[in-house]
Design a protein around this motif. Structure first.
Motif, PDB file in Angstrom:
ATOM      1  N   THR A 217       0.822  -1.203   0.000  1.00 52.27           N
ATOM      2  CA  THR A 217       0.000   0.000   0.000  1.00 52.27           C
ATOM      3  C   THR A 217       0.860   1.258   0.000  1.00 52.27           C
ATOM      4  O   THR A 217       0.603   2.205  -0.744  1.00 52.27           O
ATOM      5  CB  THR A 217      -0.914   0.024   1.238  1.00 52.27           C
ATOM      6  OG1 THR A 217      -1.631  -1.214   1.307  1.00 52.27           O
ATOM      7  CG2 THR A 217      -1.899   1.168   1.151  1.00 52.27           C
ATOM      8  N   ALA A 218       1.897   1.237   0.829  1.00 48.34           N
ATOM      9  CA  ALA A 218       2.788   2.398   0.898  1.00 48.34           C
ATOM     10  C   ALA A 218       3.423   2.670  -0.458  1.00 48.34           C
ATOM     11  O   ALA A 218       3.428   3.810  -0.942  1.00 48.34           O
ATOM     12  CB  ALA A 218       3.879   2.156   1.945  1.00 48.34           C
ATOM     13  N   ALA A 219       3.923   1.609  -1.061  1.00 44.73           N
ATOM     14  CA  ALA A 219       4.555   1.767  -2.371  1.00 44.73           C
ATOM     15  C   ALA A 219       3.533   2.250  -3.393  1.00 44.73           C
ATOM     16  O   ALA A 219       3.813   3.104  -4.235  1.00 44.73           O
ATOM     17  CB  ALA A 219       5.186   0.455  -2.820  1.00 44.73           C
ATOM     18  N   GLY A 220       2.335   1.703  -3.320  1.00 46.80           N
ATOM     19  CA  GLY A 220       1.288   2.074  -4.260  1.00 46.80           C
ATOM     20  C   GLY A 220       0.889   3.537  -4.144  1.00 46.80           C
ATOM     21  O   GLY A 220       0.640   4.205  -5.143  1.00 46.80           O
ATOM     22  N   GLN A 221       0.854   4.025  -2.906  1.00 47.28           N
ATOM     23  CA  GLN A 221       0.446   5.425  -2.727  1.00 47.28           C
ATOM     24  C   GLN A 221       1.553   6.386  -3.087  1.00 47.28           C
ATOM     25  O   GLN A 221       1.313   7.461  -3.614  1.00 47.28           O
ATOM     26  CB  GLN A 221       0.013   5.648  -1.273  1.00 47.28           C
ATOM     27  CG  GLN A 221      -1.360   5.048  -0.990  1.00 47.28           C
ATOM     28  CD  GLN A 221      -1.806   5.269   0.446  1.00 47.28           C
ATOM     29  OE1 GLN A 221      -0.984   5.457   1.324  1.00 47.28           O
ATOM     30  NE2 GLN A 221      -3.111   5.227   0.656  1.00 47.28           N
ATOM     31  N   GLN A 222       2.777   5.980  -2.788  1.00 48.48           N
ATOM     32  CA  GLN A 222       3.914   6.844  -3.076  1.00 48.48           C
ATOM     33  C   GLN A 222       3.979   7.174  -4.564  1.00 48.48           C
ATOM     34  O   GLN A 222       3.999   8.320  -4.969  1.00 48.48           O
ATOM     35  CB  GLN A 222       5.210   6.148  -2.649  1.00 48.48           C
ATOM     36  CG  GLN A 222       6.471   6.879  -3.029  1.00 48.48           C
ATOM     37  CD  GLN A 222       6.843   7.902  -1.962  1.00 48.48           C
ATOM     38  OE1 GLN A 222       6.241   7.961  -0.911  1.00 48.48           O
ATOM     39  NE2 GLN A 222       7.840   8.712  -2.259  1.00 48.48           N
ATOM     40  N   HIS A 223       3.994   6.160  -5.363  1.00 52.15           N
ATOM     41  CA  HIS A 223       3.991   6.385  -6.797  1.00 52.15           C
ATOM     42  C   HIS A 223       2.543   6.456  -7.215  1.00 52.15           C
ATOM     43  O   HIS A 223       1.662   5.907  -6.557  1.00 52.15           O
ATOM     44  CB  HIS A 223       4.685   5.246  -7.525  1.00 52.15           C
ATOM     45  CG  HIS A 223       5.782   4.620  -6.733  1.00 52.15           C
ATOM     46  ND1 HIS A 223       5.694   3.381  -6.207  1.00 52.15           N
ATOM     47  CD2 HIS A 223       6.985   5.116  -6.359  1.00 52.15           C
ATOM     48  CE1 HIS A 223       6.798   3.107  -5.548  1.00 52.15           C
ATOM     49  NE2 HIS A 223       7.609   4.142  -5.625  1.00 52.15           N
ATOM     50  N   GLY A 224       2.285   7.135  -8.315  1.00 50.36           N
ATOM     51  CA  GLY A 224       0.889   7.250  -8.764  1.00 50.36           C
ATOM     52  C   GLY A 224       0.284   5.879  -8.999  1.00 50.36           C
ATOM     53  O   GLY A 224      -0.770   5.543  -8.488  1.00 50.36           O
ATOM     54  N   ALA A 225       0.982   5.074  -9.738  1.00 51.66           N
ATOM     55  CA  ALA A 225       0.479   3.748 -10.044  1.00 51.66           C
ATOM     56  C   ALA A 225       0.842   2.801  -8.912  1.00 51.66           C
ATOM     57  O   ALA A 225       1.490   3.179  -7.956  1.00 51.66           O
ATOM     58  CB  ALA A 225       1.076   3.245 -11.348  1.00 51.66           C
ATOM     59  N   ALA A 226       0.411   1.562  -9.027  1.00 50.39           N
ATOM     60  CA  ALA A 226       0.703   0.600  -7.987  1.00 50.39           C
ATOM     61  C   ALA A 226       2.198   0.293  -7.970  1.00 50.39           C
ATOM     62  O   ALA A 226       2.757  -0.081  -6.957  1.00 50.39           O
ATOM     63  CB  ALA A 226      -0.087  -0.679  -8.205  1.00 50.39           C
ATOM     64  N   TYR A 227       2.824   0.498  -9.100  1.00 52.28           N
ATOM     65  CA  TYR A 227       4.240   0.226  -9.202  1.00 52.28           C
ATOM     66  C   TYR A 227       4.920   1.461  -9.750  1.00 52.28           C
ATOM     67  O   TYR A 227       4.403   2.110 -10.645  1.00 52.28           O
ATOM     68  CB  TYR A 227       4.459  -0.947 -10.150  1.00 52.28           C
ATOM     69  CG  TYR A 227       5.566  -1.844  -9.706  1.00 52.28           C
ATOM     70  CD1 TYR A 227       6.599  -2.170 -10.561  1.00 52.28           C
ATOM     71  CD2 TYR A 227       5.578  -2.352  -8.413  1.00 52.28           C
ATOM     72  CE1 TYR A 227       7.617  -3.007 -10.147  1.00 52.28           C
ATOM     73  CE2 TYR A 227       6.603  -3.181  -7.992  1.00 52.28           C
ATOM     74  CZ  TYR A 227       7.622  -3.507  -8.866  1.00 52.28           C
ATOM     75  OH  TYR A 227       8.628  -4.324  -8.456  1.00 52.28           O
ATOM     76  N   GLY A 228       6.038   1.783  -9.261  1.00 45.20           N
ATOM     77  CA  GLY A 228       6.705   2.984  -9.742  1.00 45.20           C
ATOM     78  C   GLY A 228       7.956   2.646 -10.482  1.00 45.20           C
ATOM     79  O   GLY A 228       9.040   2.691  -9.925  1.00 45.20           O
ATOM     80  N   PRO A 229       7.805   2.317 -11.754  1.00 46.83           N
ATOM     81  CA  PRO A 229       8.962   1.844 -12.511  1.00 46.83           C
ATOM     82  C   PRO A 229      10.104   2.852 -12.560  1.00 46.83           C
ATOM     83  O   PRO A 229      11.273   2.461 -12.488  1.00 46.83           O
ATOM     84  CB  PRO A 229       8.407   1.588 -13.911  1.00 46.83           C
ATOM     85  CG  PRO A 229       6.932   1.498 -13.752  1.00 46.83           C
ATOM     86  CD  PRO A 229       6.602   2.370 -12.598  1.00 46.83           C
TER      87      PRO A 229
END
Lengths: 255, 255
Positions: A217-229
């Motif tokens: 969840t933290a990673a998902g919120q940090q970047h716009g998408a669920a993954y922040g390539p």
DNA sequence: CAACGAGGCCGTACGCCGTACGACCGCGCC
DNA sequence: GGCGCGGTCGTACGGCGTACGGCCTCGTTG
């Protein structure tokens, strides 16, 4: 399926294709086709619509020519893709970069990322064995040149380059997958998560996988998408360069 | 070609498949097939002969059943591959490892490498979006658990794991490509180079690409084959871990 | 100047693939 | 005893890469 693997029993033919060894036709009106025209058209298709859209029929069509005519110039699809790859390498800049090795290596990483962004199909093309074309050779030589003098052995220098390029490819692949799944499904990454999350919660026992849930969840919120390539690329690149610095410093100290 | 991409319009169906939500049939004689039997057979085929050999016809045949019967349990090939992937994750060990984070993370890297060696087809299966099955969740949770407490933010912890797993996948892919091209061509890597080298020298102007030649030769001689995938794995892993150490130490100092 | 042969072009066909569709069939339930 | 439904699967369709052989065009040669 069927993969882009080369069946290639014949190294001479494949290499001749890559290096464009071909006596010019003596005919007055040259042939309608050429390896270069074919490759250019094929790259356009793959750039625009992905490797799956690249079929031999499609290439012939785009050239206003019968499907089988393409085979006059190219032994098969696998070899065509190999030439496309080598051609793409040829497009890369090879500037003389001022600064220390880290600057140069970082630049190489970014140039390679840009290459994959321009030609995402390269990430899906399975080459198994290096293409051995002139542009790959030139690229390899150039990139090695940026780091040969950092105090490592030749073997280590090769490994450093492999490591950095591997990281770039990983990150580029992650980014590319996000992009072209959006194209295929017509949903953004966020929409996809929103459509799956409720179902996932149905199956998930509450309280299960607490770490995964929190971090995800933290990673998902940090970047716009669920993954922040892009974040993954930057973070990983700095870590990799840091790691290389450690050996380089070690060697410099022990000299 | 055609790729292992899921067309999946229906998240509910796909997720239900992964999580095996299925009311048991009330029939006396249970059905001849099951998702598990299908998956087991499919994995056996893919393990033994690669993803290209995995066709729906082949799966039906191996089960002594018509091709289309498989579709009773699985919406399509893409979903089958997704379940195979999640199943493979389920096979991984999740021991409680003694020692510091570096030991744990290194162990995770090696376990993932072993996974890819056992199931090389996972390297070719394009998943674009994570599989979201129970075993992937468990794996993700376990792996995060090994490094949540090293003093980084949740976002960074996720990035660290992504970096390490990305490296493993890169190295595993390189190794796998060597192996299965040997199977396809019936030549070892060394033989392949020997058959290409003379031709390459024909095209290459003498003295061109001196750095590439020297380093390439050095690397080729150092490892038995032209490419040393195991060496690349080890070297890269240590570099990556070193790089992670740098941030970890930084954070510890600034606390 | 006529005949030839080679190289470029390409229509047809084959054997694969994933899978849509609808028929068949046997069992549990009303 | 009849019905419905879930499991099974034969057939067929549209796509792929590409082998094969014919045709046509044009430079070369006698």
């Amino acid at each position: 399926m069927a993969s882009e693997r080369k069946a290639t029993a014949d190294p001479a033919r494949s290499l001749a294709l890559l290096w464009r060894t071909r006596e010019p036709t003596s005919r007055s009106a040259g042939p309608a086709l050429s390896v270069d025209r074919i490759v250019r058209v094929a790259m356009d298709i793959a750039d625009a619509e992905g490797l799956d859209a690249l079929t031999m029929r499609r290439v012939g069509e785009a050239l206003g020519v019968g499907t089988m005519s393409v085979y006059t110039y190219v032994p098969g699809k696998a070899e065509l893709v190999a030439v496309m790859i080598d051609t793409a390498y040829g497009e890369m800049p090879r500037p003389v970069v001022e600064g220390d090795w880290r600057t140069r290596l970082e630049r190489i990483a970014r140039d390679n990322l840009a290459l994959y962004q321009r030609h995402p199909w390269m990430l899906r093309a399975e080459t198994t064995r290096p293409v051995l074309g002139p542009h790959l050779m030139a690229k390899y030589d150039y990139e090695l040149g940026a780091i040969v003098d950092i105090g490592l052995t030749d073997v280590e220098v090769d490994a450093v380059l492999t490591l950095v390029l591997g990281h770039v490819k990983s990150a580029a692949r992650a980014a590319s997958e996000v992009v072209d799944l959006e194209r295929e499904t017509g949903m953004t990454d966020g929409q996809w998560w929103q459509s799956h999350a409720p179902w996932l919660e149905t199956f998930l026992k509450p309280g299960a996988y607490p770490t995964a849930s929190r971090v995800g969840t933290a990673a998902g919120q940090q970047h716009g998408a669920a993954y922040g390539p892009e974040y993954a690329f930057e973070f990983g690149l700095q870590r990799v360069l840091d790691g290389i610095s450690v050996v380089v410093a070690e060697r410099a100290a022990n000299r």
